[in-house]
Design an enzyme around this catalytic site. Structure first.
Site, PDB file in Angstrom:
ATOM      1  N   ASP A  63       0.834  -1.199   0.000  1.00 21.15           N
ATOM      2  CA  ASP A  63       0.000   0.000   0.000  1.00 21.15           C
ATOM      3  C   ASP A  63       0.871   1.253   0.000  1.00 21.15           C
ATOM      4  O   ASP A  63       2.015   1.228   0.466  1.00 21.15           O
ATOM      5  CB  ASP A  63      -0.911   0.031   1.239  1.00 21.15           C
ATOM      6  CG  ASP A  63      -1.928  -1.101   1.243  1.00 21.15           C
ATOM      7  OD1 ASP A  63      -2.301  -1.545   0.147  1.00 21.15           O
ATOM      8  OD2 ASP A  63      -2.327  -1.536   2.333  1.00 21.15           O
ATOM      9  N   ARG A  64       0.310   2.351  -0.462  1.00 23.14           N
ATOM     10  CA  ARG A  64       1.041   3.625  -0.520  1.00 23.14           C
ATOM     11  C   ARG A  64       1.697   3.963   0.831  1.00 23.14           C
ATOM     12  O   ARG A  64       2.840   4.422   0.880  1.00 23.14           O
ATOM     13  CB  ARG A  64       0.074   4.757  -0.902  1.00 23.14           C
ATOM     14  CG  ARG A  64       0.770   6.115  -1.050  1.00 23.14           C
ATOM     15  CD  ARG A  64      -0.220   7.265  -0.893  1.00 23.14           C
ATOM     16  NE  ARG A  64      -1.240   7.250  -1.931  1.00 23.14           N
ATOM     17  CZ  ARG A  64      -1.179   7.957  -3.057  1.00 23.14           C
ATOM     18  NH1 ARG A  64      -0.127   8.735  -3.307  1.00 23.14           N
ATOM     19  NH2 ARG A  64      -2.156   7.899  -3.932  1.00 23.14           N
TER      20      ARG A  64
END
Length: 298
Positions: A138-139
């Site tokens: 995930d970011r």
């Protein structure tokens, strides 16, 4: 000692060769470093034999030769990014440590992503390759990732991922004081129409997910917990942590608002896999983020 015309001082450890053997075996025995680290130094042109730079790991050594091992040479010279650090690179794969705030791959025209950073890095070095995504973080999750440098290697990784990757672990700061030292969570995970993953103790048409956890430290407010993935499902750790009543700190999607470090407190710190081409066992580990540790200084 100076190398070339870059006026950059480089320090070496010098080791005398006392018997015939391949360079990699010699360095593992004499330099006290891991196989992966030595290969990264070779790739980064940080090994010399009798004064000449050598990158061939099976280079034959003979008695009386001198091997120089750079103390400072890195294999990621040329990649200048606050978001991406190259940990290992060879002709087929690149292993990176990604920071928070960057996507694994593009999602929109102007999104900051690791793939683009690596593609630019390859282009500057005039390498005829591209970064191929084989898994994602995930970011706002930091940690270790693999990218393939050609389609053939990408296909091998993609189709044999669960056989190739034999250990993946994360460290997280969870909200609240964990009750158990270790345990396992297993249930079915499925996305709803709003792309929120939810869990079910019975088969809900989703994917079965298994997570093992180990509590390393705790206070009355937070717990430092290691997760070992048996399956790799979307948002698996974040959902399973919330299921335990101890969501990952800083998780705006599944959390409870507890955000002591102003970031998602999830870091992929261990990545172990069999090299998709050479079959060699590759093991990489990064330290627990300093911010995480500071919360547990009793």
């Amino acid at each position: 000692m100076y190398k070339g015309n870059n006026n950059k001082k480089e320090n070496y450890n010098y080791i005398s060769v006392d018997k015939e053997m391949p360079l990699l075996e010699f360095l593992i025995e004499k330099a006290g470093q891991s196989r992966s680290k030595i290969k990264a130094t070779l790739q980064g042109r940080g090994i010399k034999v009798d004064g000449k730079c050598v990158t061939q790991f099976d280079f034959p050594l003979h008695k009386g030769m001198t091997v120089a091992v750079s103390k400072t040479k890195k294999n990621n010279e040329g990649l200048q990014s606050r978001y991406v650090k190259i940990v290992y690179e060879d002709r087929w794969i690149v292993v990176v440590e990604k920071n928070i705030g960057i996507l694994s791959m593009a999602a929109g025209h102007s999104s900051l992503n690791v793939k683009s950073v690596l593609d630019n890095y390859f282009q500057k070095r005039r390498l005829k390759c591209r970064a191929h995504v084989v898994h994602r973080l995930d970011r706002d999750t930091s940690g270790l990732m693999i990218y393939a440098k050609d389609m053939e290697t990408e296909q091998i990784l993609e189709h044999n991922w669960h056989n190739i990757v034999y250990d993946r672990r994360y460290i997280a700061v969870l909200s609240g004081e964990m009750e158990n030292d270790e345990g396992t969570i297993a249930n079915w995970l499925k996305d709803n129409k709003a792309y929120v993953t939810f869990s079910s103790p019975v088969d809900n048409g989703g994917k079965y997910a298994v997570t093992h956890y180990f509590t390393h430290d705790r206070t009355t407010e937070h717990s430092l917990v290691e997760f070992k993935l048996e399956t790799g499902r979307k948002n698996q750790i974040r959902v399973h942590s919330a299921d335990m009543g101890h969501p990952v700190c800083g998780d705006t999607k599944y959390g409870n608002g507890d955000d002591p470090l102003h970031r998602l407190c999830l870091h992929a710190f261990l990545l172990c896999f069999t090299h998709p081409v050479t079959g060699e066992r590759m093991e990489f580990e990064t330290p627990v983020p300093t911010q995480f540790r500071k919360l547990f200084k009793h």
